[in-house]
Write an enzyme that holds these catalytic residues in place. Sequence first.
Site, mmCIF file in Angstrom:
data_model
loop_
_atom_site.group_PDB
_atom_site.id
_atom_site.type_symbol
_atom_site.label_atom_id
_atom_site.label_comp_id
_atom_site.label_asym_id
_atom_site.label_seq_id
_atom_site.Cartn_x
_atom_site.Cartn_y
_atom_site.Cartn_z
ATOM 1 C CG ASP A 115 19.420 39.290 7.513
ATOM 2 O OD1 ASP A 115 18.943 40.311 8.022
ATOM 3 O OD2 ASP A 115 18.934 38.745 6.496
HETATM 4 C C1 GLC Z 1 16.654 40.280 4.462
HETATM 5 C C2 GLC Z 1 16.265 40.829 5.817
HETATM 6 C C3 GLC Z 1 15.714 39.799 6.765
HETATM 7 C C4 GLC Z 1 14.948 38.739 5.994
HETATM 8 C C5 GLC Z 1 15.930 38.001 5.110
HETATM 9 C C6 GLC Z 1 15.239 36.950 4.223
HETATM 10 O O1 GLC Z 1 17.867 40.825 4.043
HETATM 11 O O2 GLC Z 1 17.257 41.564 6.516
HETATM 12 O O3 GLC Z 1 14.891 40.485 7.715
HETATM 13 O O4 GLC Z 1 14.324 37.826 6.888
HETATM 14 O O5 GLC Z 1 16.707 38.859 4.303
HETATM 15 O O6 GLC Z 1 14.379 37.597 3.332
#
Ligand code: GLC
Length: 743
Positions: free
Chosen positions: A286
Amino acid sequence: MKKLKLILLTSLILFGISCKKLNTNNNKLETKVDSILAIMTLDEKIGQLNLVAGNMDQTGPTTNKEYEKDIKDGRVGAILNVYGVEQVRKLQELAVKNTRLRIPLLFGYDVIHGFKTIFPIPLAEACSWDIELIEKTARLSAEEACAAGLNWTFSPMVDIARDPRWGRVAEGSGEDCYLASLIAKARVIGYQGEKLNDPLTMAACVKHFAAYGAPIGGRDYNTVDMSDRMLRETYLPPYKTAVDAGVATVMSSFNELDGVPSSGNKYLLTQILRNEWGFKGFVVSDWTAINEMVNHGYAASEKKAGELALNAGLDMDMQGAVYFNYLKKSLDEGKISEKQLNESVRRILKLKYNLGLFANPYLYLDNKREKEITYSKRHLDHALLSAKESIVLLKNTDYKGRKLLPLSKSVKKIALIGPLADNKKDMLGTWNAQGDENKVTTILAGLKSKYPESIIEYTKGSDFNGKDKVGFNSAITLALKSDIVICTIGENIDQSGEAASRSEIGLPGVQQELMEELVKTGKPIIAIVMAGRPLTIEWLSKNVNAILFAGHLGTRAGDAIADVLSGDYNPSGKLVMTFPRSIGQVPIFYSTKNTGRPFDAKNSYTSKYLDISNDPLFPFGFGLSYTSFEYSNLKLSKQSIQNSESLTVTFTLKNTGKYDGEEVAQLYIRDLVGSVTRPVKELKGFKKVFLKSGEQKELSFSITENDLKFYDANMKFLAEPGKFKVFVGSNSVELLEADFELL
Ligand code: GLC
């Protein structure tokens, strides 16, 4: 007989050919990837592990300097938050025309519940219990997103959540792993379709691995700590179902689990995901989750964090630039091996190959297709159907000799009051991608499309935040001169989702006070509660005549609400998360343990609160209809089963009301005694059935030993002989029951 032999022989030959073909394709793929790997420089290899965020949307805490040069230098493998055929083409050309090896980029985005056409938030759509509908939502979402040049979605989010303080319950499918697993599979199949190299299918990404939905205190990103049994029995099944359904990628979560951050957790990313489940795709972190291992106190430096992550089995670094900055040095120092690096690169190249990007890097880029598909009638029609099926009727009492809902045709004056009534933006809900609020049908517009404008009058009444009651007087005045009051209350788009946990989950701002003033008018009140989570609305449940829970319903919200209020659609939704009476009951969920002192009103030394009942306000699986359904004649095909035998559970379901309607009949079991304690109920099946008024059907479920398995005292996944209960009914509380035994 001869014919049979011929058929058998032919099918064996065809099967052999298809296996051979599959093997040939696999071998072709491996050969292709090997040939590229063999000529890649170290920088180019590390580049493939680098996922960089574009600036067309901001979905994390950091933004980027320009990265075109890095793309041209072959040091970027994928981009997120860039979409639209023109914008994607520009960057894909940079990669394909300027880099030495012309390796195409992946383009990822959070297509969580639609791309342009927005469907209900996942927590709401799960309340439809309509797996086919949910799969189609993912399919249509993928079509619009792929038409805009995307080939990877960071979805489905499958985190089980039993704490409504956590804002991200909005993105998931609620508290139950059986239902959430079916939904996870449906979404993976919807996004990925039959072939990944179809320009209208995209790679899915099951997230957030793992157990992100159980943060202490319901506070986002907070510590997660649970037994391996709880992890494997309750939180892992939806991820596993996604992997078994062929999900192309997995995203590691921000949280630590049992002291180890997921992005550096070899037990999760290698032992479980790859060794036990056989996952072959790649794992992406993430947003800066690798870097954050330093904050966790698990890595002394970002360089060390990168080594821990790669050694744990994390392949791609989202927006952290840790692999980009340090892996070369870590390799020189022998902290990671070229073999590991090659494995990660291989997984990423294989997905690009399977997406058809090597054959045609511009496969997803077609301006004409983008125009044809975006906001198509198919998309908008499905958005309406999904929104309608997502609505849950929680209360509907008599008023002047009839149920208040559906609205009487003779109603003369409707007061529409509340901050969500004439509101486009908040209908889209959290994670609404590129949903255009100008395309949204508001509740006001929806009602005006059904009723003469002259009988509807609207006033906002209050906002979502603050103490300002300036709108109360006009709301009260309007209510007093109307026959019926429809209140649209709840949360706005920012009050759920990521980094949006709430310590209190009542109606935000002064909406509660507004409702109290409107109840004092003595007028019949319908409350339409819209939110990204269950809310504590016990006062409302005692003081208004009807309540609909409608999540955030997306582009067609107003049309769906109007169809339900008018009776053109009979609501069929069932809750997928328990509604607590008070935040003090949280975590509260249906599949709880009996304890050694289960509540007994006659004995004070039993499990209870001094100030509130143990019971939820509305239980898991609860939802009313404009009609009524009766369950009867529960019968079991036998009193016991053993080995591979199955038990058939039959019952009669009758529509005893005057409206046609759909009912979600639910099947639960209880294992009375185990080598470890077992929940008092576990969902093991359901059927959504349409019955005309007066119609009845005999329905059946089948139970096998597989349905009775759990992790025993030695963490072996098996079923233990003993006595069981089976339950069938309309929700997790109102049930018929019978006994059987596993021998
Ligand atoms: C965010 C979220 C994740 C998402 C990613 C890209 O922090 O936790 O669910 O897919 O970043 O946007």
